[in-house]
Design an enzyme around this catalytic site. Structure first.
Site, short mmCIF file in Angstrom:
data_model
loop_
_atom_site.label_atom_id
_atom_site.label_comp_id
_atom_site.label_asym_id
_atom_site.label_seq_id
_atom_site.Cartn_x
_atom_site.Cartn_y
_atom_site.Cartn_z
N ASN A 280 -9.94 -0.03 -0.82
CA ASN A 280 -8.44 0.00 -0.56
C ASN A 280 -8.06 -0.65 -2.00
O ASN A 280 -7.87 -1.65 -2.02
CB ASN A 280 -7.86 -0.97 0.66
CG ASN A 280 -6.43 -0.78 0.96
OD1 ASN A 280 -5.86 -0.27 -0.02
ND2 ASN A 280 -6.04 -1.09 1.85
N CYS B 66 0.82 -1.20 0.06
CA CYS B 66 -0.05 0.13 0.00
C CYS B 66 0.89 1.07 -0.03
O CYS B 66 0.24 2.31 -0.31
CB CYS B 66 -1.16 0.06 1.07
SG CYS B 66 -2.28 -1.42 1.06
N HIS C 287 -3.19 7.50 2.16
CA HIS C 287 -3.71 5.91 1.72
C HIS C 287 -5.12 5.73 2.20
O HIS C 287 -5.50 5.93 3.41
CB HIS C 287 -2.57 4.93 2.07
CG HIS C 287 -3.09 3.61 1.75
ND1 HIS C 287 -3.61 3.22 0.42
CD2 HIS C 287 -3.28 2.50 2.65
CE1 HIS C 287 -4.00 1.89 0.58
NE2 HIS C 287 -3.67 1.54 1.64
N1 ACO Z 1 -18.66 -8.84 8.04
C1 ACO Z 1 -19.49 -9.18 9.15
N2 ACO Z 1 -18.69 -9.51 10.26
C2 ACO Z 1 -17.31 -9.48 9.97
C3 ACO Z 1 -16.65 -9.31 8.85
C4 ACO Z 1 -17.59 -8.76 7.85
N3 ACO Z 1 -16.97 -8.51 6.57
N4 ACO Z 1 -15.32 -9.54 9.18
C5 ACO Z 1 -15.22 -9.94 10.28
N5 ACO Z 1 -16.24 -9.91 10.83
C6 ACO Z 1 -16.57 -10.01 12.09
C7 ACO Z 1 -15.71 -11.01 13.03
O1 ACO Z 1 -15.56 -12.39 12.58
C8 ACO Z 1 -15.68 -10.72 14.39
O2 ACO Z 1 -16.78 -11.55 14.78
P1 ACO Z 1 -16.63 -12.38 16.31
O3 ACO Z 1 -16.61 -11.24 17.12
O4 ACO Z 1 -17.97 -13.15 16.25
O5 ACO Z 1 -15.53 -13.02 16.18
C9 ACO Z 1 -16.66 -9.45 14.35
O6 ACO Z 1 -16.76 -9.00 13.09
C10 ACO Z 1 -15.34 -8.28 14.81
O7 ACO Z 1 -14.28 -8.48 14.09
P2 ACO Z 1 -13.02 -7.67 14.01
O8 ACO Z 1 -11.83 -8.27 13.49
O9 ACO Z 1 -12.47 -7.49 15.58
O10 ACO Z 1 -13.35 -6.29 13.60
P3 ACO Z 1 -12.71 -4.94 13.42
O11 ACO Z 1 -13.45 -3.84 14.27
O12 ACO Z 1 -11.23 -5.11 14.03
O13 ACO Z 1 -12.50 -4.62 12.29
C11 ACO Z 1 -11.15 -4.50 10.15
C12 ACO Z 1 -12.16 -5.38 11.26
C13 ACO Z 1 -12.48 -3.65 9.46
C14 ACO Z 1 -10.49 -5.31 9.18
C15 ACO Z 1 -10.17 -3.53 11.02
O14 ACO Z 1 -9.34 -4.48 11.89
C16 ACO Z 1 -9.37 -2.86 10.23
O15 ACO Z 1 -9.61 -2.00 9.57
N6 ACO Z 1 -8.13 -3.29 10.12
C17 ACO Z 1 -7.14 -2.37 9.21
C18 ACO Z 1 -6.95 -3.26 8.14
C19 ACO Z 1 -6.70 -2.56 6.92
O16 ACO Z 1 -7.15 -1.65 6.45
N7 ACO Z 1 -6.11 -3.29 6.24
C20 ACO Z 1 -5.67 -2.89 4.95
C21 ACO Z 1 -4.41 -3.30 4.43
S1 ACO Z 1 -3.18 -2.43 5.28
C22 ACO Z 1 -3.39 -0.86 4.82
O17 ACO Z 1 -3.65 -0.72 3.67
C23 ACO Z 1 -2.68 -0.03 5.75
#
Ligand code: ACO
Length: 325
Positions: free
Chosen positions: A282, A115, A252
């Site tokens: 993204n 990224c 980004h």
């Molecule tokens: N739809 C519904 N539920 C979901 C989904 C989905 N697509 N994905 C995960 N869940 C569920 C999980 O299974 C979990 O369920 P559980 O509590 O029963 O186990 C619950 O939602 C919470 O999951 P978390 O992973 O804790 O959710 P979080 O609030 O952390 O959000 C996310 C997840 C959006 C991926 C977040 O961690 C994030 O934004 N991380 C940054 C990652 C990113 O942006 N990466 C891009 C590449 S890196 C970069 O570009 C910088």
């Protein structure tokens, strides 16, 4: 003191025609529009057509950037494509772009920093220009992340999209002050200790396959806001500027919460922050030039504006570029 600056002459972008909405995704995996919007700010993303490759997206964006710059393609002496989704393991996607533009001189290569790819490519181009080794450089961020997603994994497949953005940089003389047009300072970092937090589980030398994107979402989120601060402070320290001087912050586009958190931490108001993640998802190395392209086209970013770019991605890699448009 006269210095060489890398000045933006033109910008262009390309998004595949097909959009995939959160509602479409809800029919594919166990997710909802509400969950995706609340956690990421994403509403829809573009997905490349079956036969559309990263180089096709890159070439379309490049042609628009070259047209906006009003130059002949043959006058470009370096092409750098930031991508983690090349057409092939080799040759470089940049060589396909070069051939597509009918250029037979100069050099073309790919750069892989996930990224952060566009920020790393821009920095590399600036160094070539300031060293006098290139005068006109085409810098592209282009990705087809849809090809490396595990479409059964709801924790990752909802986050990414395809697209490309390109800019033409040209050497110009400056006074050596922050009033100069062009790139004023660049700062790059990497820390490979985090390489398993965001990676693709395949590759030519390890598995002989392409693999799928895997991510520890919470860990990436935790590091994303924290890590970028140092390179932005470096940019301000190197130029004697501060957050109050920035006209446009173009981070980004990974996640709305990361963007808002970063802007808040830096003290940059959201009105000065360009956000396209809602429409693009993204797009990795393509996200910054795509966002820049939108803000230039709608008249927000104008010649003379101070623009702060920032990215963080797999590796981890991260970096900043401060430029006067
Ligand atoms: N739809 C519904 N539920 C979901 C989904 C989905 N697509 N994905 C995960 N869940 C569920 C999980 O299974 C979990 O369920 P559980 O509590 O029963 O186990 C619950 O939602 C919470 O999951 P978390 O992973 O804790 O959710 P979080 O609030 O952390 O959000 C996310 C997840 C959006 C991926 C977040 O961690 C994030 O934004 N991380 C940054 C990652 C990113 O942006 N990466 C891009 C590449 S890196 C970069 O570009 C910088």
């Amino acid at each position: 003191m006269t210095v060489i600056r890398s000045v933006v002459r033109g910008i262009g972008s390309y998004l595949p025609a097909r959009t995939l909405t959160n509602h479409d995704l809800a029919a594919m995996v166990d997710t909802t529009d509400e969950w995706i919007q609340q956690r990421t700010g994403i509403k829809e993303r573009h997905i490349a057509a079956e036969k559309e490759c990263t180089s096709d997206l890159a070439l379309a964006a490049a042609k628009k950037a070259i047209a906006a710059a009003g130059i002949e393609p043959e006058s470009i002496d370096l092409i750098i494509v930031g991508t983690s989704t090349p057409d092939n393991t080799f040759p470089a996607t940049a060589c396909a772009v070069q051939a597509g533009l009918g250029i037979t001189t100069g050099a073309a290569f790919d750069l892989q920093a996930v990224c952060s790819g566009f920020v790393f490519a821009l920095t590399t181009a600036d160094n070539f220009i300031r060293a006098g080794q290139a005068r006109r450089v085409l810098v592209i961020g282009a990705e087809t992340f849809s090809r490396i997603l595990d479409w059964d994994d709801r924790t990752t497949c909802v986050l990414f999209g395809d697209g490309a953005g390109a800019i033409v940089l040209e050497a110009a003389e400056g006074e050596g002050t922050t009033a100069d047009r062009g790139i004023l300072t660049c700062h790059l970092r990497s820390d490979g200790r985090h390489k398993e937090k965001l990676f693709v589980d395949g590759g030519p030398s390890s598995t002989r396959t392409v693999g799928h994107l895997r991510m520890e979402g919470k860990e990436v989120f935790r590091h994303a806001v924290g890590m970028i601060t140092d390179v932005i402070e470096d940019a301000f320290a190197a130029t004697g500027t501060s957050a109050g001087d920035v006209d446009w912050f173009v981070p980004h586009q990974a996640n709305r919460r990361i963007i808002d958190g970063s802007a808040k931490k830096l003290g940059i108001p959201l009105e000065k922050t360009v956000t396209t993640v809602d429409r693009h998802g993204n797009t990795s190395a393509a996200s910054i030039p795509l966002a820049l392209s939108v803000a230039v086209a709608d008249g927000r970013i104008k010649e003379g504006d101070l623009v702060l770019l920032e990215a963080m991605g797999g590796g981890f890699t991260w970096g900043s570029v401060l430029l006067r448009w």
